[in-house]
Design a protein around this motif. Sequence first.
Motif, PDB file in Angstrom:
ATOM      1  N   ASP A 151       0.449  -1.370   0.297  1.00  0.00           N
ATOM      2  CA  ASP A 151       0.113  -0.113   0.001  1.00  0.00           C
ATOM      3  C   ASP A 151       0.360   1.558   0.508  1.00  0.00           C
ATOM      4  OD1 ASP A 151      -2.372  -0.753  -0.061  1.00  0.00           O
ATOM      5  OD2 ASP A 151      -2.934  -1.600   2.060  1.00  0.00           O
ATOM      6  N   SER A 152       1.971   1.569   0.160  1.00  0.00           N
ATOM      7  CA  SER A 152       3.108   2.125   0.005  1.00  0.00           C
ATOM      8  C   SER A 152       2.886   3.088  -0.919  1.00  0.00           C
ATOM      9  CB  SER A 152       4.204   1.799   0.795  1.00  0.00           C
ATOM     10  OG  SER A 152       4.974   1.257   0.464  1.00  0.00           O
ATOM     11  N   CYS A 153       3.265   1.781  -2.123  1.00  0.00           N
ATOM     12  CA  CYS A 153       3.571   2.680  -3.631  1.00  0.00           C
ATOM     13  C   CYS A 153       2.169   3.693  -3.901  1.00  0.00           C
ATOM     14  CB  CYS A 153       2.912   1.189  -4.357  1.00  0.00           C
ATOM     15  SG  CYS A 153       3.217   1.634  -6.244  1.00  0.00           S
ATOM     16  N   PRO A 154       3.034   4.717  -4.756  1.00  0.00           N
ATOM     17  CA  PRO A 154       2.496   6.336  -4.762  1.00  0.00           C
ATOM     18  C   PRO A 154       0.548   5.382  -5.721  1.00  0.00           C
ATOM     19  CG  PRO A 154       4.536   6.499  -5.826  1.00  0.00           C
ATOM     20  CD  PRO A 154       4.480   4.796  -5.202  1.00  0.00           C
ATOM     21  N   PRO A 155      -0.374   6.293  -5.506  1.00  0.00           N
ATOM     22  CA  PRO A 155      -1.672   5.537  -6.366  1.00  0.00           C
ATOM     23  C   PRO A 155      -1.355   5.507  -8.061  1.00  0.00           C
ATOM     24  CG  PRO A 155      -2.371   6.863  -4.875  1.00  0.00           C
ATOM     25  CD  PRO A 155      -0.671   6.640  -4.853  1.00  0.00           C
ATOM     26  N   GLY A 156      -0.781   6.656  -8.357  1.00  0.00           N
ATOM     27  CA  GLY A 156      -0.490   7.139  -9.299  1.00  0.00           C
ATOM     28  C   GLY A 156       0.024   5.754 -10.221  1.00  0.00           C
TER      29      GLY A 156
ATOM     30  N   ASN B   8      -2.216   3.561 -13.191  1.00  0.00           N
ATOM     31  CA  ASN B   8      -0.830   3.332 -14.716  1.00  0.00           C
ATOM     32  C   ASN B   8      -0.512   2.073 -15.157  1.00  0.00           C
ATOM     33  OD1 ASN B   8      -0.489   6.260 -14.678  1.00  0.00           O
ATOM     34  ND2 ASN B   8       1.608   5.697 -14.083  1.00  0.00           N
ATOM     35  N   GLU B   9      -0.737   1.099 -13.906  1.00  0.00           N
ATOM     36  CA  GLU B   9      -0.276  -0.358 -13.961  1.00  0.00           C
ATOM     37  C   GLU B   9      -1.590  -1.073 -14.384  1.00  0.00           C
ATOM     38  OE1 GLU B   9       0.708  -2.539  -9.957  1.00  0.00           O
ATOM     39  OE2 GLU B   9       3.196  -1.501 -10.269  1.00  0.00           O
TER      40      GLU B   9
ATOM     41  N   ASN C  69      -6.812  -8.755 -10.070  1.00  0.00           N
ATOM     42  CA  ASN C  69      -7.379  -8.979  -8.948  1.00  0.00           C
ATOM     43  C   ASN C  69      -6.203  -8.845  -8.392  1.00  0.00           C
ATOM     44  OD1 ASN C  69     -10.088  -9.239  -9.798  1.00  0.00           O
ATOM     45  ND2 ASN C  69      -9.684 -11.817 -10.415  1.00  0.00           N
ATOM     46  N   ASP C  70      -5.218  -9.498  -8.499  1.00  0.00           N
ATOM     47  CA  ASP C  70      -4.017  -9.849  -7.776  1.00  0.00           C
ATOM     48  C   ASP C  70      -3.379  -8.221  -7.621  1.00  0.00           C
ATOM     49  OD1 ASP C  70      -3.670 -11.789  -7.795  1.00  0.00           O
ATOM     50  OD2 ASP C  70      -2.113 -12.480  -9.421  1.00  0.00           O
ATOM     51  N   ILE C  71      -4.043  -6.890  -8.469  1.00  0.00           N
ATOM     52  CA  ILE C  71      -4.036  -5.471  -7.889  1.00  0.00           C
ATOM     53  C   ILE C  71      -4.936  -4.496  -6.818  1.00  0.00           C
ATOM     54  CG2 ILE C  71      -3.499  -3.075  -8.926  1.00  0.00           C
ATOM     55  CD1 ILE C  71      -2.233  -4.146 -11.456  1.00  0.00           C
ATOM     56  N   LYS C  72      -6.139  -5.325  -7.262  1.00  0.00           N
ATOM     57  CA  LYS C  72      -7.037  -4.924  -6.010  1.00  0.00           C
ATOM     58  C   LYS C  72      -7.178  -5.385  -5.727  1.00  0.00           C
ATOM     59  CE  LYS C  72     -10.850  -5.062  -9.303  1.00  0.00           C
ATOM     60  NZ  LYS C  72     -12.895  -5.941  -9.176  1.00  0.00           N
ATOM     61  N   ARG C  73      -6.030  -6.601  -5.043  1.00  0.00           N
ATOM     62  CA  ARG C  73      -5.758  -7.377  -3.504  1.00  0.00           C
ATOM     63  C   ARG C  73      -4.765  -6.890  -2.688  1.00  0.00           C
ATOM     64  NH1 ARG C  73      -6.734 -12.552  -5.013  1.00  0.00           N
ATOM     65  NH2 ARG C  73      -3.606 -12.422  -5.821  1.00  0.00           N
ATOM     66  N   LYS C  74      -3.789  -6.908  -3.503  1.00  0.00           N
ATOM     67  CA  LYS C  74      -2.480  -6.052  -3.069  1.00  0.00           C
ATOM     68  C   LYS C  74      -2.750  -4.759  -2.565  1.00  0.00           C
ATOM     69  CE  LYS C  74       0.932  -8.777  -5.403  1.00  0.00           C
ATOM     70  NZ  LYS C  74       1.924  -8.432  -6.284  1.00  0.00           N
ATOM     71  N   HIS C  75      -4.304  -3.846  -3.413  1.00  0.00           N
ATOM     72  CA  HIS C  75      -3.469  -2.318  -3.276  1.00  0.00           C
ATOM     73  C   HIS C  75      -4.837  -2.053  -3.078  1.00  0.00           C
ATOM     74  CE1 HIS C  75       0.379  -1.623  -4.262  1.00  0.00           C
ATOM     75  NE2 HIS C  75       0.048  -2.798  -5.695  1.00  0.00           N
ATOM     76  N   SER C  76      -5.557  -2.086  -1.544  1.00  0.00           N
ATOM     77  CA  SER C  76      -6.876  -2.278  -1.287  1.00  0.00           C
ATOM     78  C   SER C  76      -7.452  -0.481  -1.057  1.00  0.00           C
ATOM     79  CB  SER C  76      -7.289  -2.332   0.919  1.00  0.00           C
ATOM     80  OG  SER C  76      -6.713  -1.047   1.742  1.00  0.00           O
ATOM     81  N   VAL C  77      -6.466   0.730  -1.327  1.00  0.00           N
ATOM     82  CA  VAL C  77      -6.503   2.080  -1.429  1.00  0.00           C
ATOM     83  C   VAL C  77      -7.433   1.806  -2.422  1.00  0.00           C
ATOM     84  CG1 VAL C  77      -5.842   4.694  -1.667  1.00  0.00           C
ATOM     85  CG2 VAL C  77      -4.474   2.767  -0.085  1.00  0.00           C
ATOM     86  N   ILE C  78      -6.832   1.587  -3.633  1.00  0.00           N
ATOM     87  CA  ILE C  78      -7.679   1.541  -5.376  1.00  0.00           C
ATOM     88  C   ILE C  78      -8.624   0.732  -5.679  1.00  0.00           C
ATOM     89  CG2 ILE C  78      -6.052   3.496  -6.183  1.00  0.00           C
ATOM     90  CD1 ILE C  78      -5.043   1.160  -7.757  1.00  0.00           C
TER      91      ILE C  78
END
Length: 115
Positions: A10-15, A19-20, A101-110
């Motif tokens: 979750d520390s990765c910038p949302p931008g 983009n990913e 789905n992996d990105i959704k699971r890892k980054h709950s913020v977005i």
Amino acid sequence: MTASEEQSPDSCPPGIIINEVQLILAEKRTSLASLRTGIAVFAIPLSIMGVLVATSRYYDIVDVLHLFVAVMVMNVLLLSLGSYLVIRAVVKLRREDRMINDIKRKHSVIAEFID
């Protein structure tokens, strides 16, 4: 790398995360175009067979056997190409869906913005 230097998901910038996801969605659009092309290529032999059946009373198959065999070989090649494109596109679409789905699971913020 120490534990303090590692970043949490979750520390990765949302931008960057967005983009990913956009990149994966662009790949997904490409896969859908490939799927559409495969379906179109797959339909060509069916059209050719429909014309041959519709005009079958105007020719005798024994007289045009060499042409008939050539057309059937082309139909098999087109069916094979169409099948390859469709199967490849479906496999890629499933992989891209898993990646999203992996990105959704890892980054709950977005995760709420990705549907």
